[in-house]
Design a protein around this motif. Structure first.
Motif, PDB file in Angstrom:
ATOM      1  N   ASN A  85       0.864  -1.181   0.000  1.00 53.90           N
ATOM      2  CA  ASN A  85       0.000   0.000   0.000  1.00 53.90           C
ATOM      3  C   ASN A  85       0.902   1.233   0.000  1.00 53.90           C
ATOM      4  O   ASN A  85       1.378   1.646   1.055  1.00 53.90           O
ATOM      5  CB  ASN A  85      -0.916   0.006   1.221  1.00 53.90           C
ATOM      6  N   PRO A  86       1.151   1.844  -1.177  1.00 53.61           N
ATOM      7  CA  PRO A  86       2.082   2.975  -1.246  1.00 53.61           C
ATOM      8  C   PRO A  86       1.675   4.167  -0.386  1.00 53.61           C
ATOM      9  O   PRO A  86       2.515   5.018  -0.085  1.00 53.61           O
ATOM     10  CB  PRO A  86       2.061   3.350  -2.744  1.00 53.61           C
ATOM     11  N   GLU A  87       0.403   4.216   0.012  1.00 51.44           N
ATOM     12  CA  GLU A  87      -0.017   5.314   0.880  1.00 51.44           C
ATOM     13  C   GLU A  87       0.383   5.073   2.328  1.00 51.44           C
ATOM     14  O   GLU A  87       0.424   6.006   3.131  1.00 51.44           O
ATOM     15  CB  GLU A  87      -1.534   5.506   0.786  1.00 51.44           C
ATOM     16  N   GLN A  88       0.707   3.807   2.654  1.00 53.59           N
ATOM     17  CA  GLN A  88       1.106   3.472   4.021  1.00 53.59           C
ATOM     18  C   GLN A  88       2.220   2.416   4.007  1.00 53.59           C
ATOM     19  O   GLN A  88       2.011   1.270   4.414  1.00 53.59           O
ATOM     20  CB  GLN A  88      -0.093   2.963   4.828  1.00 53.59           C
ATOM     21  N   PRO A  89       3.407   2.773   3.550  1.00 55.65           N
ATOM     22  CA  PRO A  89       4.520   1.813   3.559  1.00 55.65           C
ATOM     23  C   PRO A  89       4.906   1.440   4.980  1.00 55.65           C
ATOM     24  O   PRO A  89       4.780   2.249   5.906  1.00 55.65           O
ATOM     25  CB  PRO A  89       5.640   2.578   2.852  1.00 55.65           C
ATOM     26  N   VAL A  90       5.377   0.189   5.153  1.00 58.98           N
ATOM     27  CA  VAL A  90       5.688  -0.325   6.490  1.00 58.98           C
ATOM     28  C   VAL A  90       7.098  -0.906   6.508  1.00 58.98           C
ATOM     29  O   VAL A  90       7.450  -1.747   5.666  1.00 58.98           O
ATOM     30  CB  VAL A  90       4.678  -1.417   6.910  1.00 58.98           C
ATOM     31  N   LYS A  91       7.923  -0.477   7.461  1.00 58.37           N
ATOM     32  CA  LYS A  91       9.262  -1.042   7.625  1.00 58.37           C
ATOM     33  C   LYS A  91       9.147  -2.447   8.222  1.00 58.37           C
ATOM     34  O   LYS A  91       8.490  -2.628   9.248  1.00 58.37           O
ATOM     35  CB  LYS A  91      10.102  -0.150   8.532  1.00 58.37           C
ATOM     36  N   VAL A  92       9.784  -3.429   7.573  1.00 59.19           N
ATOM     37  CA  VAL A  92       9.631  -4.810   8.040  1.00 59.19           C
ATOM     38  C   VAL A  92      10.928  -5.449   8.510  1.00 59.19           C
ATOM     39  O   VAL A  92      10.899  -6.470   9.187  1.00 59.19           O
ATOM     40  CB  VAL A  92       8.994  -5.697   6.950  1.00 59.19           C
ATOM     41  N   GLY A  93      12.076  -4.889   8.161  1.00 55.77           N
ATOM     42  CA  GLY A  93      13.318  -5.510   8.604  1.00 55.77           C
ATOM     43  C   GLY A  93      14.547  -4.811   8.064  1.00 55.77           C
ATOM     44  O   GLY A  93      14.457  -3.871   7.268  1.00 55.77           O
ATOM     45  N   PHE A  94      15.695  -5.289   8.522  1.00 56.92           N
ATOM     46  CA  PHE A  94      16.974  -4.740   8.074  1.00 56.92           C
ATOM     47  C   PHE A  94      17.911  -5.903   7.791  1.00 56.92           C
ATOM     48  O   PHE A  94      18.050  -6.826   8.609  1.00 56.92           O
ATOM     49  CB  PHE A  94      17.579  -3.836   9.144  1.00 56.92           C
ATOM     50  N   ILE A  95      18.544  -5.859   6.609  1.00 56.03           N
ATOM     51  CA  ILE A  95      19.539  -6.875   6.244  1.00 56.03           C
ATOM     52  C   ILE A  95      20.914  -6.283   6.522  1.00 56.03           C
ATOM     53  O   ILE A  95      21.349  -5.355   5.843  1.00 56.03           O
ATOM     54  CB  ILE A  95      19.431  -7.277   4.758  1.00 56.03           C
TER      55      ILE A  95
END
Length: 417
Positions: A85-95
């Motif tokens: 959902n480009p209106e509500q992007p969500v951070k999910v992790g870090f590599i």
């Protein structure tokens, strides 16, 4: 020995200055000081890990793949963002990938640099990313110094046991005499080097990318070479012979059977009809400036950033006629303030003009570009024009814009800190 000598001389200078009772401001100046990010060689070999989202340290390049956006944290790794959902992007992790600057993805396999190594990750399950391969020392010229730095301070770096995986820079007030003396004695440490079309299943990078996948080959440019990998077997890439491409290579872009390399000296064009052995076709020289390139039809669009270590004193946009690929010529140029990345969507041209914001042009007539939008008061770095919307990153913020008929508008923004 140099470090000890420098310390003694610096103390002597400071003593003389303090005794002279002359502490005038003209003895001091602001300097950019670079210090290495260091880890042990043993840790580096097993350093790729997947962790929870974390604050970004320094925004780097941006890459789009499927419903996800990957943003480089310079020298540290990759932030993963769910953008379904480009209106509500969500951070999910870090590599966590020490020494990382670039990535490219095909069919759920992510290829990333980790200093001189090429790392391969399986991202088919974004919640369970797995490293499947690591090719050591295949990017052996992939060592970049922060050229804008006035001073390099190594402190207690142990060459035998540690590896420099990146740099941190700060602006500090120093005695001019100290800097002059330090630069006079400065020696680079041993072991350190001195100084787009899309395929099915392949993601999309910005104009500042050094990695580019074309069909079954990964092309990775360093400051001098095109590093070539056969990735027909995605989890087991084969390192092929490098092709020397010149000096100060910065970026890579692909259109059809050609690679377009941006360098501080000009734009180089290579034919990849035989993909394992790119061959030189022509070049366009523009002096000395930082230089990303994108191509659309018969024209290459080149932003030149002057000032500081980039060399040139002026910045601008060069539009190069490549209709005769063997003889590229300048068709038009426009002044800019301090540009970085750029992108094209149909007849819209998007330019990240650094601290001057995002500028949007109608490029229908290249000899008379018409500015459609100017998003000011933001710092911009690179853009990716997708089919449905525009992605832009700059100064720790991810921006997304919606295309309109003769305009664009902000769709969302998310801070990465």
């Amino acid at each position: 020995m140099k470090k000890t000598l420098f310390l003694l001389m610096s103390l002597n200078i400071l003593f003389l200055v303090s005794c002279s009772n002359d502490n005038s401001d003209d003895q001091y100046a602001e300097y950019i000081v670079a210090r290495p990010l260091v880890m042990t060689k043993a840790e580096f070999a097993t350093s790729v890990t997947i962790i929870a989202p974390k604050p970004i340290e320094e925004s780097g390049k941006v890459y789009a793949y499927g419903e996800y956006i990957f943003i480089n944290d310079k020298y540290r790794g990759i932030h993963v963002i769910n953008n379904s959902n480009p209106e509500q992007p969500v951070k999910v992790g870090f590599i966590n990938i020490p020494g990382n600057i670039d990535i490219s993805i095909k069919n759920d396999y992510l290829f990333a640099d980790s200093m001189m190594d090429l790392v391969v990750l399986d991202i088919s399950d974004i919640n369970n990313i797995q490293q499947v391969n690591r090719l050591e020392d295949v990017l052996y010229n992939n060592v970049f110094f922060p050229m804008e730095a006035d001073l390099f301070e190594y402190e207690d770096y142990d060459y035998d046991m540690e590896i420099v995986v990146g740099w941190e820079t700060t602006t500090e007030r120093r005695l001019k005499s100290e800097v002059e003396q330090r630069n006079g004695d400065f020696v680079l440490m041993d072991g350190l080097a001195a100084s787009e079309s899309s395929d099915s299943g392949t993601g999309q990078g910005g104009s500042l990318a050094r990695f580019k996948i074309v069909a079954e080959y990964l092309y990775a440019v360093d400051s001098h070479n095109i590093n070539i990998f056969d990735i027909s077997d995605l989890d087991n890439p084969k390192d092929l012979e490098d092709v020397f491409a010149g000096f100060d290579i910065e970026t890579i872009f692909n259109q059809g059977n050609y690679l377009f390399l941006g360098s501080m000296r000009g734009m180089y064009i290579y034919d990849i009809t035989t993909p394992a052995t790119p061959t030189f076709v022509s070049e366009f020289q523009h002096g000395t400036a930082c230089d990303p390139v994108v191509v659309d039809g018969d024209y290459a669009y080149v932003t030149l950033r002057g000032g500081n270590w980039c060399g040139a004193t002026e910045s601008g946009l060069f539009i190069v006629d490549i209709s005769t690929i063997e003889s590229p010529v300048l068709a038009e140029s426009y002044p800019l303030d301090g540009p970085y990345g750029l992108g094209i969507k149909d007849e819209k041209l998007f330019v990240c003009d650094g601290a001057s914001g995002l500028k949007v042009y109608d490029k229908t007539d290249i000899h008379d570009l018409q500015q459609l939008n100017h998003f000011e008061d933001i710092v911009t770095f690179d853009v990716i024009p997708l089919e449905s919307h525009l992605i832009m990153v700059g100064d720790g913020v991810l921006y997304q814009y919606e295309y309109l008929d003769n305009n664009i508008k902000l769709l969302s923004q998310i801070g990465l800190d």
